[in-house]
Design a protein around this motif. Structure first.
Motif, short mmCIF file in Angstrom:
data_model
loop_
_atom_site.label_atom_id
_atom_site.label_comp_id
_atom_site.label_asym_id
_atom_site.label_seq_id
_atom_site.Cartn_x
_atom_site.Cartn_y
_atom_site.Cartn_z
N ILE A 41 3.64 15.72 -5.11
CA ILE A 41 4.24 14.40 -5.23
C ILE A 41 3.17 13.39 -4.86
O ILE A 41 2.73 13.35 -3.69
CB ILE A 41 5.48 14.26 -4.30
CG1 ILE A 41 6.48 15.36 -4.61
CG2 ILE A 41 6.09 12.87 -4.42
CD1 ILE A 41 7.61 15.44 -3.62
N PRO A 42 2.70 12.58 -5.80
CA PRO A 42 1.67 11.60 -5.48
C PRO A 42 2.20 10.55 -4.50
O PRO A 42 3.33 10.10 -4.61
CB PRO A 42 1.33 10.96 -6.82
CG PRO A 42 2.12 11.67 -7.85
CD PRO A 42 3.09 12.57 -7.19
N GLN A 43 1.38 10.23 -3.53
CA GLN A 43 1.74 9.24 -2.52
C GLN A 43 0.53 8.39 -2.22
O GLN A 43 -0.61 8.87 -2.24
CB GLN A 43 2.23 9.91 -1.24
CG GLN A 43 3.51 10.67 -1.38
CD GLN A 43 3.94 11.31 -0.06
OE1 GLN A 43 3.32 11.08 0.96
NE2 GLN A 43 5.00 12.09 -0.10
N ASN A 44 0.78 7.12 -1.90
CA ASN A 44 -0.29 6.25 -1.44
C ASN A 44 -0.33 6.33 0.09
O ASN A 44 0.69 6.18 0.75
CB ASN A 44 -0.05 4.80 -1.88
CG ASN A 44 -0.21 4.65 -3.37
OD1 ASN A 44 -1.00 5.36 -3.97
ND2 ASN A 44 0.55 3.73 -3.95
N VAL A 45 -1.48 6.59 0.61
CA VAL A 45 -1.65 6.68 2.07
C VAL A 45 -2.86 5.85 2.48
O VAL A 45 -3.76 5.60 1.69
CB VAL A 45 -1.84 8.14 2.54
CG1 VAL A 45 -0.59 8.96 2.27
CG2 VAL A 45 -3.04 8.77 1.90
N THR A 46 -2.84 5.42 3.73
CA THR A 46 -3.97 4.69 4.27
C THR A 46 -4.90 5.69 4.94
O THR A 46 -4.45 6.47 5.78
CB THR A 46 -3.51 3.64 5.30
OG1 THR A 46 -2.55 2.79 4.66
CG2 THR A 46 -4.68 2.84 5.81
#
Length: 172
Positions: A41-46
């Motif tokens: 599941i693609p996720q945006n993370v810092t």
């Protein structure tokens, strides 16, 4: 275990700890291949990247203090060792031949007769025997020769057959 081949099903000469470590590592790796864990599941993370830099501060006083204390402790130990050699007249160690030479005594041979394997537990008569170290005395004790004169022999013995050591005494 680091750097070894992957688990092949043969634990051979592994210890229990090594076997458990290998098993847990394989279970962890295998868990990633179970279907629910394989979902992407693609996720945006810092993402925060930090880097550490080692910084050394040279302080001559601390360095000299540490080395000075080590040098004094070494000199103290060396002085104690040299004094012991001077007072005893010889140096000793705990080698087999050193033990053999100090335990040769007809009384101890008779006490140990038939029990030379040293099996545990010791029999009461051996375990309760009090030994002393000093000049061996008695009719069955051989004397030795040092520098052309007859001298006493040192070793372990039972009370009554061991005399006090004399400072500066010559023994064989």
């Amino acid at each position: 275990m680091g750097g070894e081949e992957p688990f092949s099903g043969n634990v051979g000469n592994w210890t229990v700890g090594e076997t458990i470590e290998s098993l847990s590592r394989n279970l962890t790796v295998n868990a990633f291949y179970i279907a629910p864990f394989m979902q992407q599941i693609p996720q945006n993370v810092t993402l925060r990247i930090t880097s550490s830099v080692n910084v050394f501060a040279y302080n001559a006083r601390n360095l000299l203090l540490a080395y000075g204390i080590a040098l004094l402790a070494t000199l103290f130990a060396l002085t104690l060792g040299l004094r012991a050699i001077f007072l005893n007249g010889v140096s000793h160690n705990s080698s087999f031949s050193g033990m053999l030479c100090t335990t040769r005594n007809p009384t101890l041979d008779a006490l140990a007769k038939g029990r030379t394997l040293g099996a545990e537990p010791l029999e009461r008569d051996i375990g309760k025997t009090r030994l002393r170290f000093g000049e061996l005395r008695g009719k069955r004790i051989e004397k030795g020769w040092v520098r052309g004169r007859v001298v006493g022999r040192l070793g372990f013995g039972v009370e009554g057959e061991v005399g006090e050591l004399r400072r500066g005494g010559v023994y064989c």
